[in-house]
Design a protein around this motif. Structure first.
Motif: not given
Lengths: 328, 157
Positions: B2, B42, B44, B47, B51-53, B55-57, B91
């Motif tokens: 999304k 995506y 997102l 860990f 957790d949505r931590l 930054a790659c996205k 990545c």
């Protein structure tokens, strides 16, 4: 003091339900507000040299409370330690948040003005620290160029939160000073007092983190109202302090105790400028592929996202940035 | 995958541009991880799931299937839950995700068949991350998981 005396000036130390306690020349004056403070008088601009300008319109000033703790105000005395505030003198600084009044327009709520130092207070445990809230406090302080000192209370309970040091590491790396204290054992209190010396500081934090206990620890009897953290509802804390008050410190300086704030929105911060308020991100702003247009979200070639992936910026701080950006 | 959410949580997939419903009733999961049509996602999380931590996205491509036997173990031995393996195209991070109730079975089979063509090197890399991709001899198990027991497995499969 007669009502016809010339206006006096003082500093607002306490406010509660429309009453303001003003300190002036060692006196404590209980003041109310002049209705003029709520209004802005509009004069004609066609002839500014007119000797007798006539008020054309009166606009209500939209704010929750025009007077904040720490404000220098002009007041007229009415005798018997009573008075009426007629003017708020220009502020050197102000710490604000949007007032949460359901169903109404959002107004600015000034928590304290003319402060020199913001003290975001978090407990090592109980209630569990929410670092996203700390980021909000820090961004608010950065926005008004006030230095911040992070205070971690309940150091005596720190062993119950083994994650604490790791959670604080990003803030140490950025350069935010952190003071760990225990109001029970007295650990860190002397160093904390040195940090407050000669400054006007503002305590901000959730209910139950021990702000008032901390006041009692630095100066016994300063904040007399202390309760234990409520057992129900995940130890969220219950409100001990229900009004704003500023205290003079014996060792020099003053400190504002605030009621616990579970919510702390950002006031008057443009979304484009948010990254500047994260000191570790500020150097990367403008380095992105899309330059100043980058929102640091999913744009390719974003320098801030790259810095997060390289370890230069904490992913938690980046997540806070994204959460705050969504609000603006 | 999304890139835009509406007020009800529905979104348009940035890869195949289908509008995807976020309704729990359709997907059977609380949080959609990927588009049910093209299965892209995506990057997102960093860990832990949710957790949505990260930054790659970057976009995450479905590259194969694995079987979740127990916590942190992905291997088909005595059955388990069929899982999608995603790889970040930016990545290279691998992640394993639950298949939603309304994920397109044909697309899942396509991903599986393509994964069978992977070189030994790619499979070794996945195994280095603890992800054991399903192989050709597990085709029947995949069919059973997708279409139910008693399904007729095509001869070419």
């Amino acid at each position: 003091m007669n009502i016809n005396d010339e206006d006096d000036t003082g500093v607002v130390f306490r406010k509660s339900l429309g009453h303001y306690t003003v300190h002036a020349d060692g006196r404590e004056i209980d003041c109310v507000l002049s209705s003029l403070i709520h209004k802005q008088l509009i004069y004609p601009t066609a002839d500014p040299t007119s000797l007798r300008p006539v008020v054309q319109a009166v606009h209500e000033i939209e704010h929750v409370d025009p007077v904040a703790i720490g404000d220098r105000v002009r007041f007229v005395g009415a005798g018997q330690s009573r008075g009426m505030i007629t003017e708020v003198l220009p502020r050197l600084s102000k710490l604000s948040r949007p007032a949460t009044v359901p169903g109404q327009r959002v107004f600015e709520q000034v928590i304290a003005s003319n402060a020199d130092l913001v003290l975001p207070v978090f407990s090592a445990t109980s209630p569990t620290p929410k670092w996203g809230l700390l980021d909000r406090y820090l961004v608010s302080a950065e926005a008004v160029e006030l230095p911040a000192l992070i205070v971690i209370t309940k150091l005596d309970l720190a062993e119950k939160n083994p994650q604490l040091d790791a959670d604080l590491e990003p803030y140490r790396r950025i350069g935010y000073p952190i003071q760990m204290v225990s109001s029970i054992t007295g650990e860190g209190i002397d160093e904390f007092k040195q940090s407050l010396h000669g400054r006007m500081s503002v305590l901000v934090g959730k209910s139950g983190v021990g702000k008032t206990s901390l006041l009692n620890a630095i100066q016994p009897g300063l904040g007399l109202r202390v309760k234990e953290v409520s057992r129900g509802e995940l130890g969220k804390g219950r409100h001990t302090t229900t009004y704003l008050e500023m205290f003079d410190l014996d060792f020099g300086g003053s400190i504002v105790d605030t009621p616990g704030m579970r919510e702390f929105g950002l006031w008057n911060i443009p979304a484009d400028e948010l990254a500047y308020l994260f000191p570790e991100m500020a150097n990367h702003v403008g380095q992105c592929k899309f330059g100043m247009s980058c929102r640091h979200d999913r744009e390719p070639g974003c320098a801030i996202r790259r810095a997060v992936m390289d370890g230069g910026i904490s992913p938690h701080r980046y997540k806070s940035y994204m959460n705050l950006r969504e609000e603006l | 995958m999304k890139y835009h959410t509406s007020s009800f949580g529905d979104f348009r997939c940035a890869h195949c541009h289908h509008i995807v419903s976020a309704a729990h009733l359709l997907s059977g999961v609380n949080n959609r991880n990927h588009c049910p049509y093209c299965l892209w996602s995506y990057h997102l999380d960093l860990f832990a799931a949710g957790d949505r931590l990260s930054a790659c996205k970057g976009q995450m491509k479905p590259i194969g299937l694995t079987m979740k036997k127990s916590r942190n173990k992905y291997r088909l031995e005595s059955g388990g839950e069929l899982m999608l393996v995603h790889e970040c195209v930016e990545c290279g991070t691998l992640s394993i995700n639950r298949i939603a109730a309304d994920d397109d079975s044909e697309s899942i089979m396509e991903v599986f068949n393509e994964s069978l063509l992977f070189s030994y090197k790619i499979r070794l890399r996945c195994e280095g991350h603890g992800v054991f991709m399903l192989e050709a001899e597990e085709t029947e198990s995949v069919y059973v998981q997708l279409y139910g027991p008693g399904v007729e497995v095509p001869a070419f499969a």
